[in-house]
Design a protein around this motif. Structure first.
Motif, PDB file in Angstrom:
ATOM      1  N   UNK A  62       0.854  -1.183   0.000  1.00 46.79           N
ATOM      2  CA  UNK A  62       0.000   0.000   0.000  1.00 46.79           C
ATOM      3  C   UNK A  62       0.889   1.232   0.000  1.00 46.79           C
ATOM      4  N   UNK A  63       0.586   2.166  -0.907  1.00 41.90           N
ATOM      5  CA  UNK A  63       1.320   3.423  -0.997  1.00 41.90           C
ATOM      6  C   UNK A  63       0.466   4.520  -0.385  1.00 41.90           C
ATOM      7  N   UNK A  64       1.032   5.259   0.552  1.00 39.15           N
ATOM      8  CA  UNK A  64       0.319   6.332   1.245  1.00 39.15           C
ATOM      9  C   UNK A  64       1.089   7.635   1.097  1.00 39.15           C
ATOM     10  N   UNK A  65       0.375   8.689   0.753  1.00 35.61           N
ATOM     11  CA  UNK A  65       1.030   9.998   0.644  1.00 35.61           C
ATOM     12  C   UNK A  65       0.895  10.745   1.966  1.00 35.61           C
ATOM     13  N   UNK A  66       1.657  11.797   2.156  1.00 36.45           N
ATOM     14  CA  UNK A  66       1.553  12.567   3.394  1.00 36.45           C
ATOM     15  C   UNK A  66       0.123  13.063   3.628  1.00 36.45           C
ATOM     16  N   UNK A  67      -0.328  12.957   4.876  1.00 39.81           N
ATOM     17  CA  UNK A  67      -1.654  13.442   5.251  1.00 39.81           C
ATOM     18  C   UNK A  67      -2.798  12.510   4.949  1.00 39.81           C
ATOM     19  N   UNK A  68      -2.538  11.328   4.424  1.00 37.50           N
ATOM     20  CA  UNK A  68      -3.590  10.371   4.095  1.00 37.50           C
ATOM     21  C   UNK A  68      -3.870   9.502   5.332  1.00 37.50           C
ATOM     22  N   UNK A  69      -5.093   9.582   5.859  1.00 38.37           N
ATOM     23  CA  UNK A  69      -5.444   8.850   7.075  1.00 38.37           C
ATOM     24  C   UNK A  69      -5.629   7.369   6.772  1.00 38.37           C
ATOM     25  N   UNK A  70      -5.126   6.528   7.686  1.00 33.91           N
ATOM     26  CA  UNK A  70      -5.169   5.079   7.477  1.00 33.91           C
ATOM     27  C   UNK A  70      -5.095   4.351   8.811  1.00 33.91           C
ATOM     28  N   UNK A  71      -5.483   3.068   8.758  1.00 33.76           N
ATOM     29  CA  UNK A  71      -5.359   2.201   9.934  1.00 33.76           C
ATOM     30  C   UNK A  71      -5.578   0.755   9.537  1.00 33.76           C
ATOM     31  N   UNK A  72      -5.025  -0.140  10.332  1.00 29.40           N
ATOM     32  CA  UNK A  72      -5.243  -1.575  10.182  1.00 29.40           C
ATOM     33  C   UNK A  72      -6.466  -1.956  10.999  1.00 29.40           C
ATOM     34  N   UNK A  73      -7.333  -2.782  10.427  1.00 34.21           N
ATOM     35  CA  UNK A  73      -8.526  -3.288  11.113  1.00 34.21           C
ATOM     36  C   UNK A  73      -8.400  -4.803  11.210  1.00 34.21           C
ATOM     37  N   UNK A  74      -8.042  -5.336  12.384  1.00 32.61           N
ATOM     38  CA  UNK A  74      -7.866  -6.783  12.509  1.00 32.61           C
ATOM     39  C   UNK A  74      -9.188  -7.531  12.379  1.00 32.61           C
ATOM     40  N   UNK A  75      -9.093  -8.729  11.842  1.00 33.83           N
ATOM     41  CA  UNK A  75     -10.246  -9.628  11.747  1.00 33.83           C
ATOM     42  C   UNK A  75      -9.971 -10.804  12.673  1.00 33.83           C
ATOM     43  N   UNK A  76     -10.103 -10.575  13.956  1.00 37.05           N
ATOM     44  CA  UNK A  76      -9.808 -11.609  14.937  1.00 37.05           C
ATOM     45  C   UNK A  76      -8.481 -11.338  15.616  1.00 37.05           C
ATOM     46  N   UNK A  77      -7.944 -12.361  16.215  1.00 37.60           N
ATOM     47  CA  UNK A  77      -6.693 -12.237  16.959  1.00 37.60           C
ATOM     48  C   UNK A  77      -5.609 -13.031  16.253  1.00 37.60           C
ATOM     49  N   UNK A  78      -4.387 -12.864  16.705  1.00 37.66           N
ATOM     50  CA  UNK A  78      -3.273 -13.607  16.144  1.00 37.66           C
ATOM     51  C   UNK A  78      -2.138 -12.699  15.740  1.00 37.66           C
ATOM     52  N   UNK A  79      -1.250 -13.232  14.936  1.00 40.06           N
ATOM     53  CA  UNK A  79      -0.058 -12.508  14.523  1.00 40.06           C
ATOM     54  C   UNK A  79      -0.390 -11.531  13.399  1.00 40.06           C
TER      55      UNK A  79
END
Length: 109
Positions: A62-79
């Motif tokens: 994934x390529x993100x430019x400055x100021x672009x809001x983002x986050x990881x959303x886990x689907x359950x638990x684990x590594x």
């Protein structure tokens, strides 16, 4: 448990991070003042970028430019394992063509 390998200097950083979490979602919406190349290695979840949701598969980039809001959303638990490279555009001032994939698109796409 979180482990992190980090390399950082002025206007540049790299990290290889893995978490083994069992608690509720520990990742918040955020942005950076630098470009980011995010490489997904393993885990289960999606990535939210400016309102667009992407189901992650191993080896996604994934390529993100400055100021672009983002986050990881886990689907359950684990590594959850990933690498990120953050850099300022001054490192590519002689190669501006390399920034086109970051800039020549709508936010979140």
């Amino acid at each position: 448990m979180q482990d992190k390998k980090l390399l950082a200097f002025d206007g540049f950083s790299y990290h290889h991070t893995w978490d083994d979490f069992t608690a509720a979602d520990p990742f918040s919406l955020h942005c950076h003042n630098m470009y980011e190349i995010y490489y997904f290695i393993q885990g289960s979840g999606s990535y939210l970028v400016e309102g667009s949701l992407y189901k992650l598969q191993p080896n996604d980039l994934i390529l993100l430019r400055p100021g672009e809001f983002h986050r990881f959303l886990p689907a359950g638990t684990g590594v959850y394992e990933r690498c990120s490279l953050h850099f300022e555009d001054r490192y590519l001032h002689d190669c501006a063509l390399l920034l086109r994939p970051f800039l020549n698109r709508k936010a979140g796409q």
